[in-house]
Each structure stands twice: as C-alpha cells, then as structure tokens.
Design a protein around this motif. Structure first.
Motif, PDB file in Angstrom:
ATOM      1  N   PRO A 208       0.805  -1.235   0.000  1.00 40.06           N
ATOM      2  CA  PRO A 208       0.000   0.000   0.000  1.00 40.06           C
ATOM      3  C   PRO A 208       0.836   1.282   0.000  1.00 40.06           C
ATOM      4  O   PRO A 208       0.478   2.252  -0.670  1.00 40.06           O
ATOM      5  N   MET A 209       1.965   1.278   0.737  1.00 36.35           N
ATOM      6  CA  MET A 209       2.822   2.464   0.736  1.00 36.35           C
ATOM      7  C   MET A 209       3.399   2.709  -0.658  1.00 36.35           C
ATOM      8  O   MET A 209       3.482   3.854  -1.124  1.00 36.35           O
ATOM      9  N   SER A 210       3.785   1.637  -1.336  1.00 34.67           N
ATOM     10  CA  SER A 210       4.391   1.775  -2.659  1.00 34.67           C
ATOM     11  C   SER A 210       3.366   2.193  -3.704  1.00 34.67           C
ATOM     12  O   SER A 210       3.665   2.996  -4.595  1.00 34.67           O
ATOM     13  N   MET A 211       2.155   1.642  -3.621  1.00 31.45           N
ATOM     14  CA  MET A 211       1.109   2.043  -4.556  1.00 31.45           C
ATOM     15  C   MET A 211       0.778   3.522  -4.387  1.00 31.45           C
ATOM     16  O   MET A 211       0.553   4.236  -5.368  1.00 31.45           O
ATOM     17  N   ALA A 212       0.772   3.976  -3.141  1.00 28.75           N
ATOM     18  CA  ALA A 212       0.533   5.404  -2.895  1.00 28.75           C
ATOM     19  C   ALA A 212       1.655   6.248  -3.487  1.00 28.75           C
ATOM     20  O   ALA A 212       1.420   7.340  -4.012  1.00 28.75           O
ATOM     21  N   ALA A 213       2.889   5.719  -3.432  1.00 26.80           N
ATOM     22  CA  ALA A 213       4.032   6.464  -3.953  1.00 26.80           C
ATOM     23  C   ALA A 213       4.044   6.530  -5.473  1.00 26.80           C
ATOM     24  O   ALA A 213       4.784   7.341  -6.044  1.00 26.80           O
ATOM     25  N   ASP A 214       3.255   5.680  -6.143  1.00 26.51           N
ATOM     26  CA  ASP A 214       3.089   5.810  -7.590  1.00 26.51           C
ATOM     27  C   ASP A 214       2.019   6.833  -7.950  1.00 26.51           C
ATOM     28  O   ASP A 214       1.939   7.267  -9.095  1.00 26.51           O
ATOM     29  N   LYS A 215       1.186   7.187  -6.977  1.00 30.65           N
ATOM     30  CA  LYS A 215       0.137   8.186  -7.203  1.00 30.65           C
ATOM     31  C   LYS A 215       0.554   9.573  -6.730  1.00 30.65           C
ATOM     32  O   LYS A 215       0.113  10.588  -7.276  1.00 30.65           O
ATOM     33  N   PHE A 216       1.365   9.625  -5.681  1.00 32.04           N
ATOM     34  CA  PHE A 216       1.747  10.892  -5.051  1.00 32.04           C
ATOM     35  C   PHE A 216       3.272  11.013  -5.056  1.00 32.04           C
ATOM     36  O   PHE A 216       3.981  10.041  -5.301  1.00 32.04           O
ATOM     37  N   PRO A 217       3.817  12.205  -4.766  1.00 33.44           N
ATOM     38  CA  PRO A 217       5.271  12.377  -4.721  1.00 33.44           C
ATOM     39  C   PRO A 217       5.922  11.416  -3.722  1.00 33.44           C
ATOM     40  O   PRO A 217       5.379  11.140  -2.654  1.00 33.44           O
ATOM     41  N   ARG A 218       7.093  10.921  -4.080  1.00 34.03           N
ATOM     42  CA  ARG A 218       7.731   9.875  -3.276  1.00 34.03           C
ATOM     43  C   ARG A 218       8.300  10.392  -1.937  1.00 34.03           C
ATOM     44  O   ARG A 218       8.187   9.727  -0.913  1.00 34.03           O
TER      45      ARG A 218
ATOM     46  N   VAL B  33       9.068   1.799   3.820  1.00 37.63           N
ATOM     47  CA  VAL B  33       9.432   2.679   2.705  1.00 37.63           C
ATOM     48  C   VAL B  33      10.640   2.177   1.922  1.00 37.63           C
ATOM     49  O   VAL B  33      11.174   2.903   1.086  1.00 37.63           O
ATOM     50  N   SER B  34      11.065   0.946   2.154  1.00 38.31           N
ATOM     51  CA  SER B  34      12.238   0.433   1.426  1.00 38.31           C
ATOM     52  C   SER B  34      12.018   0.488  -0.079  1.00 38.31           C
ATOM     53  O   SER B  34      12.890   0.936  -0.840  1.00 38.31           O
ATOM     54  N   ALA B  35      10.861   0.016  -0.520  1.00 37.93           N
ATOM     55  CA  ALA B  35      10.574  -0.006  -1.953  1.00 37.93           C
ATOM     56  C   ALA B  35      10.452   1.411  -2.516  1.00 37.93           C
ATOM     57  O   ALA B  35      10.881   1.681  -3.647  1.00 37.93           O
ATOM     58  N   VAL B  36       9.883   2.321  -1.747  1.00 36.07           N
ATOM     59  CA  VAL B  36       9.742   3.704  -2.211  1.00 36.07           C
ATOM     60  C   VAL B  36      11.121   4.348  -2.351  1.00 36.07           C
ATOM     61  O   VAL B  36      11.376   5.102  -3.300  1.00 36.07           O
ATOM     62  N   LEU B  37      12.022   4.038  -1.416  1.00 36.65           N
ATOM     63  CA  LEU B  37      13.392   4.543  -1.518  1.00 36.65           C
ATOM     64  C   LEU B  37      14.075   4.030  -2.782  1.00 36.65           C
ATOM     65  O   LEU B  37      14.747   4.788  -3.490  1.00 36.65           O
TER      66      LEU B  37
ATOM     67  N   LYS C 249       6.258   1.647 -11.065  1.00 32.67           N
ATOM     68  CA  LYS C 249       7.567   1.169 -10.649  1.00 32.67           C
ATOM     69  C   LYS C 249       7.616   0.907  -9.144  1.00 32.67           C
ATOM     70  O   LYS C 249       8.115  -0.127  -8.687  1.00 32.67           O
ATOM     71  N   ALA C 250       7.094   1.841  -8.347  1.00 35.68           N
ATOM     72  CA  ALA C 250       7.119   1.657  -6.896  1.00 35.68           C
ATOM     73  C   ALA C 250       6.225   0.501  -6.473  1.00 35.68           C
ATOM     74  O   ALA C 250       6.544  -0.234  -5.534  1.00 35.68           O
ATOM     75  N   THR C 251       5.089   0.319  -7.161  1.00 39.84           N
ATOM     76  CA  THR C 251       4.196  -0.795  -6.846  1.00 39.84           C
ATOM     77  C   THR C 251       4.922  -2.125  -7.042  1.00 39.84           C
ATOM     78  O   THR C 251       4.845  -3.022  -6.194  1.00 39.84           O
ATOM     79  N   ALA C 252       5.628  -2.261  -8.160  1.00 39.52           N
ATOM     80  CA  ALA C 252       6.384  -3.491  -8.427  1.00 39.52           C
ATOM     81  C   ALA C 252       7.453  -3.707  -7.369  1.00 39.52           C
ATOM     82  O   ALA C 252       7.646  -4.831  -6.880  1.00 39.52           O
ATOM     83  N   MET C 253       8.146  -2.644  -6.984  1.00 42.31           N
ATOM     84  CA  MET C 253       9.174  -2.770  -5.959  1.00 42.31           C
ATOM     85  C   MET C 253       8.560  -3.059  -4.592  1.00 42.31           C
ATOM     86  O   MET C 253       9.160  -3.733  -3.757  1.00 42.31           O
ATOM     87  N   GLY C 254       7.338  -2.550  -4.370  1.00 40.77           N
ATOM     88  CA  GLY C 254       6.649  -2.826  -3.105  1.00 40.77           C
ATOM     89  C   GLY C 254       6.302  -4.292  -2.971  1.00 40.77           C
ATOM     90  O   GLY C 254       6.465  -4.890  -1.890  1.00 40.77           O
ATOM     91  N   ILE C 255       5.809  -4.903  -4.045  1.00 38.27           N
ATOM     92  CA  ILE C 255       5.507  -6.341  -4.018  1.00 38.27           C
ATOM     93  C   ILE C 255       6.796  -7.127  -3.778  1.00 38.27           C
ATOM     94  O   ILE C 255       6.821  -8.092  -3.008  1.00 38.27           O
ATOM     95  N   ASN C 256       7.885  -6.687  -4.412  1.00 37.57           N
ATOM     96  CA  ASN C 256       9.161  -7.369  -4.218  1.00 37.57           C
ATOM     97  C   ASN C 256       9.649  -7.237  -2.779  1.00 37.57           C
ATOM     98  O   ASN C 256      10.141  -8.203  -2.181  1.00 37.57           O
TER      99      ASN C 256
END
Length: 454
Positions: free
Chosen positions: A62-72, A111-115, A332-339
C-alpha cells in the motif's frame, strides 16, 4: 555518475544504513534482555523481534502504490516518522506488549521499496545496476555492523537506550532525505489516471516480475535462517562469542562483494543479466549444499559462507535494477513494493524455519535450505533478459514552462519516461532507441535548444 546521482546514492544509502542499524542491533541482544520486561515469555520475545518484518511485509505494497500516485519524498518522510514513533514507544515500554506495539508501529513505516523507486527515478539506466549494488552493499554492511555493535552498546545504554537510538537514527534519516534530489515524474495521460486495481493488476500479470519476487523471497528466507543457525556453529566450531562473530561476517561480506563487482559490470555492460542472475542462484544452491557437507569443519564453514555471500551480493544488486527496467513506468514503486513484501515475508518465515532447524542436525538444516534455493532456481529459470533501454540528460530551457515542456517531451516518439528535477535544471529521459525517429531526435534537440547525441 554525475553529481545528482552521487547525491542521490549518498542520501538514500545513508537512510537505508540508519534504518537497518536501528532495526537489527536489537536482534542479537533482545532474547537475553527482553526477559526483563513484564509479562515476557519466549514466544512474546520472539514476536517482538519478528513483528517488524511482518509489518513491513503487510505495508510495503500500500505504501508503494501510494508512492506511484503521489510524490515519493513525502511518503518516505511519513514512513520515517512512523519508524521514529515506534522507537519511542518501545523505548518507554515497561512491559513486553508495549514493545510489540512499538515494533509493529515502526514496521508500518515500510518505505524500502519507495526509496528504491526514488533512486531509480534519479539514476540513468547506464548506472542503475551500480547504484543498486551500492544499496545492496550498504544494506548488507549495515546488518553486519548492527550485529557487531548491538552487543557492545547494550551494556552501556541498556535495551531501552538502543530503542531511543533507533528513534534518533530515524530523525537523522529525515535530515538526509533533504539532500536527495526531488524529482518530478512525467507520465503519459493514459497512465497517470490508472486506478489502484489497474496498477496492481498490471504488475501482477508480468511473469518475470513474479519470478523475481520468488527469488527475493527465497534469498531472504535462507539468509535469515542462516543467521539463526550460523551463530551456534561459529561458537561450537570456531569458539567465537556473539560479540566476536561480526569479525567473521564483515570480511566475508566485503570479499564476496569484491568478487561480485566484475560480474555486476558484466551483467549491465555486456547485457548478460539473466546469465549472471541464474548463476548467482545456482551458486547459492552449491554454497548451501557444501555447508551441509562441510560445515562441521572450520574451512568448510568459512568457504560455504563466502560462496553464499557472493551470490547474495549479486542478487541484491541485480534484482532491484531488473525490476526498475521491467516494471511498467507508471507502477515502478508498486512493483518494488511487491518485491519488498516478498523479501520481508521471506525473512519472517526464514526466522521461524531457522528456529525449527536448530533442533535438527546440521546436515538436514543446510540441505533443506539448499533445497529451497534449488526450487527457486527451477521456478526462475524461464526468466528472459530485461529490456535494455538507455538514458540521457537534458538541460531544461531557463524560460520554459516545466509542466508543458516536460509533457511535450513525454509525448515524443521513443521517450519511455521523463523525470524532471527543476531545482537542478535537468531532466532524465529513458529512451527506446528502436522507436526513435529522425523527427523525434530533431524535436528533442529543439526542446532542449541543443543538439543531443542520441
């Protein structure tokens, strides 16, 4: 690397290091000191340690999906704030339940994936693997350092002092976030308006991304299990105390990384990422099976661990870079979030499995872990080479309307992604040279008011 990329790597690497040390320096000492909390039981002590990883696994997506919609960067700041609050809650705890709440709160700042997505935004394709390899080394070194310094510092600070230090590290990470460039991502109109469901569906239907998720799950499952099993073997076979064992981990880690570097370069420069990736997984299978046979001897234990760290460093460097190449531009962040969720789930199950394997013989324990990596090798073997695009840097004209200018660049044939850094006056373009035409090259040169060599 240019100055923007160096600044980004320093800032993101520093944030990762502070988070990892704050998290893992608790691990080697909490089983001893945690018993002093009111209501503490062995199960609750283990839960207090492991619930952070479970929280990370749950909230990464969810954090990563949000980061694909809003500024990281605001998402990262929010996650670091939760991490700091979790440290404060645990530091002021008098009973084990408050510690568990604090660790869970810290874990929700996932926030690892968002980073990683932010780092991918501000680094060019040509240096992406090198940047990700640096993050891999930073993370692994931080974990090793935390295992070494945690037992040293708890004697003077106490367990609550370590939790306070975690909160301080989180605040320092917020300060470091200020030096990381602030990118403005530009998307095609049809991608910018995707729903959350469409984001997730688009990522999950890509088979090669799912294979990468399997590999990171197996990697961190075996790594976590190893750090449950190995301390006992290092004590029994080499006679090392917990405090001395960091002196074994660190040299092996650095030697492993030094050996891995040429192969990381080959993976990127020679476009051999699939071959290097599968070889790394196969090497880890060999390492774990060699530990099954030879870990009763000091040389066998050291060599097996050394081989494992070579494969570990290769996968830590190539997987995030591969995801940044393969993932849909808008997600991109969503994919990294799942990973990342797969990574932390692997760590969670690896800790539990490691505890179970402690009661088994070493041959059985290492053979089971080797079998898990062998299954991962079979499941990931069909993976194909990632797309190899190229990046270029464009200067933003001084009088340009950045929003209109960047959208015009984005709509040019052959441009796959645009990341604008207004404060630095530059933009990164990810290009597919097969789709570039003479007209699009001419248009890009006109937009930047200079002749581009693309």
């Amino acid at each position: 690397m240019n100055s923007i990329e160096k600044r980004a790597i320093a800032g993101v690497g520093g944030i990762f290091a502070l988070r990892m040390i704050g998290l893992f320096m608790i691990v080697p000492v909490f089983s001893v000191y945690g018993i002093n909390y009111t209501h503490a039981t062995p199960f609750l002590i283990g839960l207090a340690v492991g619930i952070y990883g479970l929280g990370q696994a749950i909230f990464q997506i969810p954090m990563s999906m949000a980061a694909d919609k809003f500024p990281r960067k605001p998402m990262i700041f929010f996650g670091l704030l939760l991490f700091a609050l979790g440290g404060i809650v645990a530091a002021t705890a008098t009973d084990i339940y408050q510690v568990i709440i604090g660790r869970a709160l810290a874990g929700s700042g996932a926030v690892s994936a968002v980073l990683m997505a932010l780092l991918a935004d501000v680094t060019r394709e040509q240096v992406r693997t090198k940047a990700m390899a640096t993050m891999g080394l930073t993370i692994a070194t931080s974990i090793m350092l935390s295992f070494a310094i945690g037992p040293m510092m708890v004697a003077s600070l106490g367990i609550s002092g370590l939790f306070w230090l975690t909160a301080v590290f989180a605040v320092l990470a917020m300060v470091l976030l200020l030096i990381v460039p602030t990118p403005l991502r530009v998307l095609k109109h049809n991608l910018a308006n995707q729903s959350i469901g469409q984001q997730l569906k688009e990522v999950l239907r890509i088979g090669d991304l799912n294979r990468l998720h399997v590999s990171i799950f197996a990697l961190h499952l075996t790594m976590t299990a190893i750090f449950v099993i190995v301390p006992h073997q290092l004590a029994d076979i080499l006679g090392l105390s917990v405090r001395q064992q960091g002196l074994v981990y660190l040299p092996l880690l650095f030697v492993g990384f030094a050996i891995a570097i040429p192969f990381i370069i080959i993976a990127e420069k020679k476009r051999k990422m699939r071959q290097v990736f599968l070889s790394a997984v196969a090497l880890m299978v060999v390492a774990l099976l060699s530990l099954a046979v030879g870990s009763q001897f000091s040389i066998g234990l050291i060599v097996g661990l050394g081989l494992y760290f070579i494969g570990f460093n290769l996968l830590e460097a190539t997987i995030p870079s591969w995801i940044s190449k393969k993932a849909p531009v808008a997600n991109k962040a969503t994919a990294m979030g799942i990973n990342s969720s797969s990574q932390f789930l692997g760590a969670f199950f690896g800790g539990a499995l490691g505890g179970v394997l402690l009661s088994q013989g070493t041959l059985t324990a290492w053979a089971i872990l080797g079998g898990i990596m062998a299954v991962a090798l079979l499941l990931t073997f069909p993976i194909s080479q990632p797309p190899y695009l190229t990046s270029t840097t464009m200067a933003i004209p001084k009088q340009a309307d950045i929003s209109a200018w960047s959208q015009q660049v984005m709509e040019t044939d052959g441009v796959d992604e645009v990341v604008v850094m207004p404060k630095d006056g530059v933009a990164y373009l990810k290009l597919d040279k097969q789709k570039l035409t003479d007209n699009s090259r001419q248009l890009l040169s006109q937009l930047t008011e200079t002749k581009l060599d693309i």
